[in-house]
Design an enzyme around this catalytic site. Structure first.
Site, short mmCIF file in Angstrom:
data_model
loop_
_atom_site.label_atom_id
_atom_site.label_comp_id
_atom_site.label_asym_id
_atom_site.label_seq_id
_atom_site.Cartn_x
_atom_site.Cartn_y
_atom_site.Cartn_z
N GLU A 1 23.20 11.96 -2.10
CA GLU A 1 23.27 10.42 -2.09
C GLU A 1 23.50 10.32 -0.63
OE1 GLU A 1 24.52 6.69 -4.48
OE2 GLU A 1 24.56 8.51 -5.46
N GLU B 1 35.41 7.43 -7.47
CA GLU B 1 34.36 6.29 -7.90
C GLU B 1 34.67 5.74 -9.17
OE1 GLU B 1 29.32 6.36 -7.96
OE2 GLU B 1 30.54 8.22 -8.24
#
Length: 923
Positions: free
Chosen positions: A484, A763
């Site tokens: 990502e 996260e």
């Protein structure tokens, strides 16, 4: 002079040095060098002088201006031309306490300003690529380019500049010496719109009376590598690696100019780096290395592998000399231990989750032998935890030539890791002594520091700092490790105020916002900015629907930068982007608020959301979007006024009042309770001033406290609520509840990851479960800064410093003690100078001591904590609650009954009557 401050060398625009700037009329700023010992009391500037010494005329120009401004002032002289140079210094006139007349400071040291190439005709070169185009669909092998030339002058070189960029990422050499210390240049921009280039002073590397060689190696970088999740897409910007370079050398005596540009007279060769991808890593085959390729020595270098190049079309994208500093290696970290996994693998622990790459000090292997380095952030069940990496291999490989490999590091990749599994390392060589981690990030200037008496709170702040470092790598990314590493707009929108305190982000984020505008304004059907910038996500994978919070970055992030740096040009430059979003991008319903049929990311990563449904939040996504819309409309009305856009200011003020009334009618009961009875909904209403009356605000705040207590002080918010809940509690006089949330250790909480050994912000609140297993969700990272936005509250409420006016010219000093924290301090390098604030409770004396350092030419409003001010909350403070002080070192001593204060600690949870109270777990 006695009583007058000293001035640092003036700075230029938001540029780190002033060398190679992209404008001929750079704005100038200067900071005052104040310390506790020598900062004058109450000093304010009344005028300033700027001296400009232009090259080559050496005629000194002096400009005197009556003004108290010292930040981003107009260039006083005629504009610089391309390549133009000037030296600049300043002095200020001012007076402090006890001075009747303004006096001048000493002159600052000189700053050299040099313009880059300011127009397209200045470029005489063309991009060059290998004439042999690779036929496979895999990664592109890095390419080396080379050109030899002779300088025959008998005098010294006065000036030599290399202007260079690439399709890919490059490293340049002159006569075998590396040009600059940057990594992954020219960085990642929206390549179809804006392409950065660098300017280097290369005179020290040249042989003025003989043979020279310039060599450049180009790898895929972001230009051609695979980007994006779910297998991603490759070669999004092009399928040819190329370099665009121009070398200009000027003789000192004759002023003759020698120029060399990339063209078809150069040659190229495949690199010994066989493969280099951002996600998968790098493969280096030392057997294919030509150690003399950088110097083109005929007697040492084989020319059989060198071939012709092909000239490509000059890029249509604008070539930009960026204000942002480059990515560099900023720190080296030694390995702390090795570990043998249950399966027999060897893993090296660096003790810190970081972003960068390895360096091998020394390695000797037989020819053809291979060593493999696999990177990951955590261990799971004693083995390297690679599942969160998804389709990223994160593996570097070295194939030995049989000779000793010294100081090797991969060149065109980076990894997020704490642990490295090493396969193939010889048992007779010390692994721990030969591995070093090189920390990489955009080399911004550190500006802010925080510490307090609580070690775990300090670790939380340190974790957020490390996450920012790892995710500010060319662009502000979401994560640095998996497949990502993209510029998600929502993450930086909520973390921006925290980031702007830790580092000077103006150059980097200002440039990135120009890419945001470029990506956004190309859209004709609604001007919807994508979720990530640069935009690499296919609409087939994720339709580009308008989204609050994420797309609101086009208004809120420029505003945050303006608040931090006082740079009105950031607002002016981004204004068209703001208008496009508010007027055309937002999909509205009949009432002017958001279309309720549009699914919103909303309070993303609510802790109760299932691992496979991170957007399944307790707070309605449309409510979140509508609250943000009212706030964004209020913000753009203020921006319009600042820019002198009278019509826009009037229109958006009216829109704000109408939308606020619509929101109130839709969501707020007469009592002050909200339809969305959640911590996030109530925090949004409080922070965005959406409640009509003070009584309703108090009701909402009381309900928020009840929900926090019902949640046993564990976090119950996601992306929308987490950055603001502590602020909302403090704003309404419930700071102890905010401290109790801060210090909760049970998951989900800010302290829970620290109890699990986290060295960066995760996260998910439970990226790692208590048993040491990794959260089963596909989207699990151990290095995301977004949920670390609580540190903004640590800066502004615990330490107690925040800007009252743009650029920190006036400062609010309002420390709010709480919890078990007995002291705290913050240091911040404002655009005016060093601000320091530290407080400590003297419990034996029932006093609170506060020390404050205010930089020259600025003032501070100091509110000392008392029962009354704390009960009021930050929203209700008035002029009578504080004292104005000017520059200088100030000490305050204030009554503070610590024992009485602590008697109300800790706030108690609300426990259902059918359940037994749980033991409290407070850090």
């Amino acid at each position: 002079m006695a009583g007058q401050p000293k001035i640092a060398p003036p700075s230029v625009e938001q540029h780190p040095t002033g060398f190679g700037i992209g404008t001929g009329t750079p704005r100038l700023s200067w900071r005052f060098l104040n310390t506790t010992d020598d900062c004058p009391r109450g000093w304010e500037q009344t005028a300033y002088e700027i001296q400009v010494l232009r090259s080559p005329s050496s005629i000194e120009e002096t400009y005197y201006v009556t003004s108290d401004a010292s930040v981003l002032l107009p260039w006083p002289s005629v504009p610089l031309e391309s390549r133009g140079r000037a030296q600049v210094r300043v002095r200020a006139y001012g007076r402090g306490t006890g001075q009747s007349e303004p006096e001048p400071t000493s002159w600052s040291p000189w700053t050299t300003v040099e313009a880059a190439l300011l127009s397209k005709p200045d470029w005489k070169c063309l991009p060059i690529a290998s004439s042999v185009k690779e036929a496979n669909d895999g990664p592109l092998r890095p390419v080396r380019f080379r050109k030899s030339f002779t300088l025959s002058g008998n005098e010294d070189i006065e000036k030599a500049r290399l202007y260079i960029t690439s399709f890919g990422v490059y490293t340049a050499f002159i006569n075998g010496h590396a040009v600059g210390d940057q990594c992954l240049a020219p960085g990642w921009t929206s390549y179809n719109h804006r392409l950065n280039y660098q300017v280097f002073d290369v005179a020290p590397l040249l042989n003025p009376n003989g043979d020279n060689t310039i060599a450049v190696e180009v790898g895929e970088g972001w230009y051609a590598t695979r980007l994006g999740f779910r297998n991603g897409r490759s070669k999004l910007y092009g399928d040819r690696l190329a370099v665009l370079a121009q070398l200009e050398i000027q003789s000192e005596a004759t002023e003759a100019t020698f120029s060399l540009a990339t063209d078809n007279t150069w040659s190229c060769s495949p690199s010994a780096i066989v493969r280099s991808e951002l996600y998968d890593g790098e493969l280096y085959d030392a057997r294919e290395e030509d150690p003399h390729w950088r110097i083109d020595s005929p007697e040492k270098t084989s020319t059989s592998s060198w071939s012709s190049v092909e000239e490509l079309v000059f890029p249509t994208a604008t070539l930009v000399a960026p204000d942002a500093p480059p990515v560099r290696v900023t720190e080296k970290i030694k390995a702390v231990s090795t570990y043998q996994t249950p399966s027999g693998k060897v893993v090296v622990d660096f003790g810190q989750n970081l972003v960068g790459r390895l360096q091998i000090r020394s390695l000797s292997l037989p020819e053809g032998a291979k060593v493999t380095f696999t990177h990951a952030e955590v261990l799971e069940n004693g083995e390297l935890g690679t599942r969160p990496l998804r389709n990223a291999k994160c593996t570097d490989e070295v194939i030995s030539s049989g000779s000793e490999l010294i100081d090797w590091t991969p060149q065109y990749t980076f990894h997020g890791f704490r642990y490295v599994q090493v396969d193939g390392w010889p048992k007779d060589q010390d692994l721990l002594a030969n591995l070093t981690a090189l920390v990489m990030h955009t080399d911004m200037t550190r500006t802010g520091w925080f510490s307090c008496s609580h070690p775990m709170v300090n670790q939380l702040h340190t974790n957020a700092w490390w996450s920012m470092r790892g995710n500010f790598l060319s662009i502000p990314t979401d994560c640095p490790q998996r497949d990502e590493r993209l510029g998600w707009t929502g993450d930086i929108q909520i973390f921006g105020p925290s980031a702007n305190f830790l580092y000077n982000t103006a150059g980097m984020l200002g440039g990135w916002l120009e890419d945001v505008a470029a990506e956004q304004l190309k859209e004709k059907d609604g001007c919807v900015p994508p979720f990530v910038v640069p935009n690499i996500i296919s609409e087939k994978l994720w339709p580009h629907l308008p989204q609050a919070i994420w797309d609101d970055v086009v208004v809120l992030s420029p505003w945050d930068l303006y608040r931090s740096y006082g740079d009105i040009d950031i607002l002016r430059r981004q204004y068209a982007s703001m208008l496009a979003w508010v007027d055309r991008g937002i999909r509205r319903g009949p009432d002017g608020l958001w279309d309720p049929e549009l699914w919103q990311l909303g309070d993303w990563l609510d802790p109760t959301a299932p691992p496979v449904e991170p957007g399944d939040a307790r707070t309605n996504g449309t409510l979140v979007a509508d609250a943000y819309l009212v706030h964004v409309t209020d913000t753009i009305s203020k921006i319009s006024g600042i820019l002198g856009e009278t019509a826009g200011n009037t229109r958006f003020k009216a829109d704000y009042q109408q939308l606020k009334a619509k929101f109130q009618a839709k969501y707020i009961a007469p009592s002050g309770l909200l339809v969305g009875d959640t911590q996030t909904a109530l925090s949004l209403a409080i922070m965005f001033d959406l409640l009509p009356t003070a009584e309703q605000t108090a009701t909402a705040a009381s309900r928020l406290v009840s929900l926090v207590r019902l949640a046993k002080f564990r976090v119950a918010t996601g992306f929308a609520g987490t950055p603001i809940i502590a602020h909302a509690l403090t704003k309404t006089g419930h700071h102890q509840v905010a401290y109790r949330m801060l210090q909760e250790k049970n998951r989900p909480s800010w302290m829970y990851p620290i109890t699990m050994g986290a060295t960066t912000v995760w996260e998910r609140w439970d990226s790692m479960l208590p048993d040491g297993s990794i959260n089963p969700g596909e989207m699990t990272s151990f290095n995301h800064y977004a949920l670390g936005s609580i540190i903004n509250w640590l800066h502004s409420s615990v330490a107690g410093v925040s800007p009252m006016s743009p650029g920190w010219k006036t400062v609010k000093v309002n420390p709010i003690p709480g919890g078990t924290i007995e002291s705290a301090e913050a240091k911040y390098d404002t655009p005016y100078g060093r601000l320091e604030c530290r407080w400590a409770v003297q419990s034996a004396e029932d006093r609170l001591e506060l020390e404050l350092l205010v930089p020259p030419n600025s003032r501070a409003w100091v509110i000392l904590p008392s029962e009354e001010t704390l009960r009021k909350g930050t929203k209700q403070l008035d002029d009578n609650d504080g004292t104005w002080v000017g520059s200088g070192h100030h000490k305050f001593s204030h009554p503070w009954k610590w024992s009485s204060y602590r008697s109300n600690w800790p706030p108690k949870p609300i426990i259902p009557i059918m359940r037994k109270p749980e033991p409290e777990n407070i850090a």
